[in-house]
Design an enzyme around this catalytic site. Structure first.
Site, PDB file in Angstrom:
ATOM      1  CG  ASP A  29      -2.275   0.729   1.011  1.00  0.00           C
ATOM      2  OD1 ASP A  29      -1.909   1.969   0.114  1.00  0.00           O
ATOM      3  OD2 ASP A  29      -2.594   1.507   2.409  1.00  0.00           O
ATOM      4  N   GLY A  30       0.156   2.333  -1.003  1.00  0.00           N
ATOM      5  CA  GLY A  30       0.631   3.711  -0.563  1.00  0.00           C
ATOM      6  C   GLY A  30       1.644   4.377  -2.601  1.00  0.00           C
ATOM      7  NE  ARG A  33      -1.812   7.127   1.569  1.00  0.00           N
ATOM      8  CZ  ARG A  33      -0.904   5.585   2.773  1.00  0.00           C
ATOM      9  NH1 ARG A  33      -1.499   6.410   3.089  1.00  0.00           N
ATOM     10  NH2 ARG A  33      -1.871   4.417   1.812  1.00  0.00           N
ATOM     11  NE  ARG A  42      -4.349   6.833  -6.760  1.00  0.00           N
ATOM     12  CZ  ARG A  42      -4.162   6.960  -5.607  1.00  0.00           C
ATOM     13  NH1 ARG A  42      -4.315   7.571  -4.836  1.00  0.00           N
ATOM     14  NH2 ARG A  42      -4.766   5.212  -5.081  1.00  0.00           N
ATOM     15  CG  HIS A  46      -0.443   1.970  -9.334  1.00  0.00           C
ATOM     16  ND1 HIS A  46      -0.893   1.609  -7.696  1.00  0.00           N
ATOM     17  CD2 HIS A  46      -1.805   2.775  -9.468  1.00  0.00           C
ATOM     18  CE1 HIS A  46      -1.831   2.261  -7.413  1.00  0.00           C
ATOM     19  NE2 HIS A  46      -2.153   2.935  -8.857  1.00  0.00           N
ATOM     20  CB  SER A  74      -8.716  -5.303  -2.951  1.00  0.00           C
ATOM     21  OG  SER A  74      -9.337  -4.095  -2.675  1.00  0.00           O
ATOM     22  CD  GLU A  76     -13.136  -5.436  -0.501  1.00  0.00           C
ATOM     23  OE1 GLU A  76     -12.246  -5.562  -1.060  1.00  0.00           O
ATOM     24  OE2 GLU A  76     -14.176  -5.812  -0.488  1.00  0.00           O
ATOM     25  CG  LEU A 140       9.522 -16.496  -3.661  1.00  0.00           C
ATOM     26  CD1 LEU A 140       9.303 -17.165  -2.289  1.00  0.00           C
ATOM     27  CD2 LEU A 140       9.998 -15.386  -4.144  1.00  0.00           C
ATOM     28  NE  ARG A 197      -2.962  -1.346   4.731  1.00  0.00           N
ATOM     29  CZ  ARG A 197      -3.867  -1.304   3.643  1.00  0.00           C
ATOM     30  NH1 ARG A 197      -4.661  -2.501   5.101  1.00  0.00           N
ATOM     31  NH2 ARG A 197      -4.761  -0.995   3.773  1.00  0.00           N
ATOM     32  CB  ILE A 204      -7.159  -7.348   7.867  1.00  0.00           C
ATOM     33  CG1 ILE A 204      -6.970  -7.285   9.024  1.00  0.00           C
ATOM     34  CG2 ILE A 204      -6.689  -8.666   7.019  1.00  0.00           C
ATOM     35  CD1 ILE A 204      -5.716  -8.137   9.190  1.00  0.00           C
TER      36      ILE A 204
HETATM   37  C1  IPE Z   1      -5.344  -2.864   0.008  1.00  0.00           C
HETATM   38  O1  IPE Z   1      -5.067  -1.570   0.005  1.00  0.00           O
HETATM   39  C2  IPE Z   1      -4.899  -3.593  -1.368  1.00  0.00           C
HETATM   40  C3  IPE Z   1      -4.006  -3.570  -2.452  1.00  0.00           C
HETATM   41  C4  IPE Z   1      -3.153  -2.965  -2.237  1.00  0.00           C
HETATM   42  C5  IPE Z   1      -4.090  -4.101  -3.919  1.00  0.00           C
HETATM   43  P1  IPE Z   1      -6.424  -0.420  -0.468  1.00  0.00           P
HETATM   44  O2  IPE Z   1      -5.632   1.066  -0.557  1.00  0.00           O
HETATM   45  O3  IPE Z   1      -7.136  -0.902  -1.702  1.00  0.00           O
HETATM   46  O4  IPE Z   1      -6.927  -0.929   0.857  1.00  0.00           O
HETATM   47  P2  IPE Z   1      -7.767   0.244   2.099  1.00  0.00           P
HETATM   48  O5  IPE Z   1      -9.464   0.374   0.754  1.00  0.00           O
HETATM   49  O6  IPE Z   1      -7.355   2.572   1.742  1.00  0.00           O
HETATM   50  O7  IPE Z   1      -8.290  -0.338   2.814  1.00  0.00           O
HETATM   51  C1  IPE Z   2      -1.722   0.341  -3.574  1.00  0.00           C
HETATM   52  O1  IPE Z   2      -1.558   1.375  -3.227  1.00  0.00           O
HETATM   53  C2  IPE Z   2      -1.867  -0.073  -4.625  1.00  0.00           C
HETATM   54  C3  IPE Z   2      -3.502  -0.936  -5.235  1.00  0.00           C
HETATM   55  C4  IPE Z   2      -4.516  -1.073  -4.208  1.00  0.00           C
HETATM   56  C5  IPE Z   2      -3.945  -1.379  -6.285  1.00  0.00           C
HETATM   57  P1  IPE Z   2      -2.824   2.676  -2.875  1.00  0.00           P
HETATM   58  O2  IPE Z   2      -2.798   2.526  -4.666  1.00  0.00           O
HETATM   59  O3  IPE Z   2      -3.904   2.173  -2.129  1.00  0.00           O
HETATM   60  O4  IPE Z   2      -2.290   3.616  -2.667  1.00  0.00           O
HETATM   61  P2  IPE Z   2      -2.471   4.930  -1.683  1.00  0.00           P
HETATM   62  O5  IPE Z   2      -3.657   4.554  -0.298  1.00  0.00           O
HETATM   63  O6  IPE Z   2      -3.849   5.360  -2.692  1.00  0.00           O
HETATM   64  O7  IPE Z   2      -1.458   6.247  -1.346  1.00  0.00           O
HETATM   65 MG    MG Z   3      -4.463   2.721  -0.011  1.00  0.00          MG
END
Ligand code: IPE
Ligand code: IPE
Ligand code: MG
Length: 260
Positions: A29-30, A33, A42, A46, A74, A76, A140, A197, A204
């Site tokens: 995640d992140g 940002r 964004r 990625h 995810s 979502e 792996l 995470r 989670i």
């Molecule tokens: C969780 O990250 C899914 C992935 C990293 C693929 P999100 O950034 O989508 O999670 P939420 O929505 O902030 O909980």
């Molecule tokens: C995780 O990073 C990647 C995916 C969910 C695909 P984010 O895209 O959620 O990054 P933030 O949380 O917005 O920084």
């Molecule tokens: Mg995120």
């Protein structure tokens, strides 16, 4: 009748008391940002995230980690802007095509968990090709969770088990935690020992809900594109300090016992 301890019979949830994690599960995640701090779109986050994963896979190989499960998309994440979802789908295809040969040469077995029916034929094909090319590799197991949700996983397992009961292949009385665990995604792997995470959130997000019942949970502020081999070492060192009790007391563990 006393309730059976699933650890007596279930290989997958046998406690791992070794100091080294066998299975690491990551929420990467992140990315967004990371990009916005650099005044980049964004999408750039990625892309940088894919490079970070490459470095972590290399490091997992040197650590002889058996399974690395990473959350790429995810169930979502479809709620994101259409343009971002489209970019991510294209990025999965290009990254897979670019990296699968190199992963194969390093002995990495790549597989995917999640509901892939919603993906384009092109992406489904790239997934199938990567899985069949690398399926016999031993160094792996890299598992990519894509259109994955822990609730989907459990529901899907319920559906499969219900079908077996309806077909007379499984008695209701035989339905236990071992059966459920084996029917879920990752059922043939040891359960995650260490969850990481990145990105600072302490949640989670519908990841491996069942499989992480006894996983050690590590959260770091580091944004995924910045997460490097030193950060992974810090997380593994933190894991080494944990005492995994699986319901027992510290005293019981110091006199030994939980089977390895
Ligand atoms: C969780 O990250 C899914 C992935 C990293 C693929 P999100 O950034 O989508 O999670 P939420 O929505 O902030 O909980
Ligand atoms: C995780 O990073 C990647 C995916 C969910 C695909 P984010 O895209 O959620 O990054 P933030 O949380 O917005 O920084
Ligand atoms: Mg995120």
């Amino acid at each position: 009748m006393p309730r059976q301890d699933p650890r007596d019979t279930d290989m997958n949830s046998q406690p791992n008391n070794r100091a080294e994690p066998r299975h690491i599960a990551i929420i990467m995640d992140g990315n967004g940002r990371w990009a916005s701090r650099r005044h980049l779109p964004r999408a750039a986050g990625h892309k940088a995230g894919v490079q970070a994963l490459r470095g972590i896979v290399e490091h997992a190989l040197t650590h002889r980690i058996e399974v690395l499960t990473v959350y790429a998309f995810s169930s979502e994440n479809w709620r994101r802007p259409e343009e971002e979802v489209r970019f991510l789908m294209d990025l999965f295809i290009t990254s897979l095509k670019e990296q699968v040969q190199e992963l194969h040469q390093h002995g990495v077995a790549v597989s995917f968990i999640g509901d892939h029916q919603a993906f384009s034929k092109k992406l489904q094909q790239a997934i199938t090709e990567a899985e069949s090319l690398t399926g016999n590799n031993q160094a792996l197991n890299l598992v990519v969770a894509a259109n994955y949700g822990g609730r989907w996983d459990i529901t899907n397992a319920c559906r499969k088990l219900a079908a077996r009961v309806a077909a007379g292949k499984l008695e209701i009385q035989e339905l236990d935690e071992v059966q459920v665990g084996r029917t879920l995604s990752l059922g043939h792997f040891p359960e995650p020992d260490l969850f990481i995470r990145t990105g600072g959130e302490r949640r989670i997000s519908n990841y491996l809900l069942w499989q992480m019942a006894y996983t050690e949970l590590y959260f770091t502020e580091v944004l995924w594109p910045d997460f490097n081999h030193q950060d992974l070492d810090i997380a593994i060192n933190w894991y080494r300090e944990r005492q995994r009790r699986f319901g027992q007391t510290s005293e019981q563990l110091t006199v030994s016992t939980v089977p390895d």
